[in-house]
Design an enzyme around this catalytic site. Structure first.
Site: not given
Ligand code: TIU
Length: 216
Positions: A24, A126, A157
């Site tokens: 991500d 995802k 994540c």
């Molecule tokens: N990729 C991921 O960690 N998504 C989130 O929403 N992370 C946050 O820390 N909010």
């Protein structure tokens, strides 16, 4: 077989059954002015991962080793967004600085320029926090026993994916300089939680230790 210095102890693994996962590293989370920053988060805490991750990716690719990228996001009609997630994330699908927030195909949903996937490298889209939930990741990893885990955010994540991976039988090495949290205390505790109790979820090391092994 390479061995890297790690917490809670040296980690030995077979490069032939190892994949790098980049979780991500999306503009929505990392760019100044983006979604993450609009929530009051300090994106600098995540952006410090870009340079070490770019260096690792270059060496990893040069060694011909497999890399998988993930992106968190949803279909434009949000039909794949779990209702409980949408309830607490009502900004998902709304217009943001870089397009509709966390919607596939939007500029902000895609990976930052510095870490763009190369043609042929799988990109797993995802809907959840974990990269295994509602994706084909487990099938992509048929030959894989070890995951080198990088990306953002450490406690969300990255942690969810590491926990999912453990329950599916993978061993995880998390690189502390290549994972980031908006919150320094979560970064520190999140990493300690992985290596605690003799490595309850895996091992924690730095990219420099791994680089030494793959650039010999
Ligand atoms: N990729 C991921 O960690 N998504 C989130 O929403 N992370 C946050 O820390 N909010």
């Amino acid at each position: 077989m390479p061995t890297v210095a790690a917490d809670p102890g040296p980690f030995t693994f077979d490069l032939d059954s190892t994949a790098l996962i980049v979780i991500d590293m999306q503009r929505d989370f990392l760019l100044p002015g983006g979604f993450g920053e609009s929530l009051g988060n300090d994106v600098a805490q995540l952006r410090r991962t870009i340079a070490p991750l770019a260096a690792l990716l270059a060496a990893w690719r040069a060694a011909g080793l497999p890399v998988i990228h993930t992106r968190e996001g949803h279909l434009p009609d949000l039909s794949d967004c779990p209702p409980a997630k949408l309830k607490r994330g009502s900004m998902i699908g709304q217009p943001g600085t870089f397009g509709k927030i966390l919607i596939r195909g939007e500029y902000g949903h895609d990976i930052v320029d510095e870490l763009q996937p190369l043609p042929g490298e799988p990109v797993v889209d995802k809907p959840g926090k974990g990269a295994f939930y509602a994706t084909n990741l487990d099938e992509l990893l048929r030959e894989t026993k070890t995951l080198i885990v990088t990306g953002v955010t450490t406690e969300v994540c990255v942690h969810t994916t590491v926990r999912e991976a453990n329950d599916r039988g993978y061993e995880c090495l998390v690189l502390s300089d290549c994972v980031g949290s908006y919150f320094p205390e979560f970064q520190s505790v999140g990493l300690r939680m992985i290596a605690a109790q003799g490595g309850i979820f895996g091992w924690v090391s730095e990219s420099s230790a791994l680089l030494k092994e793959i650039t010999r």
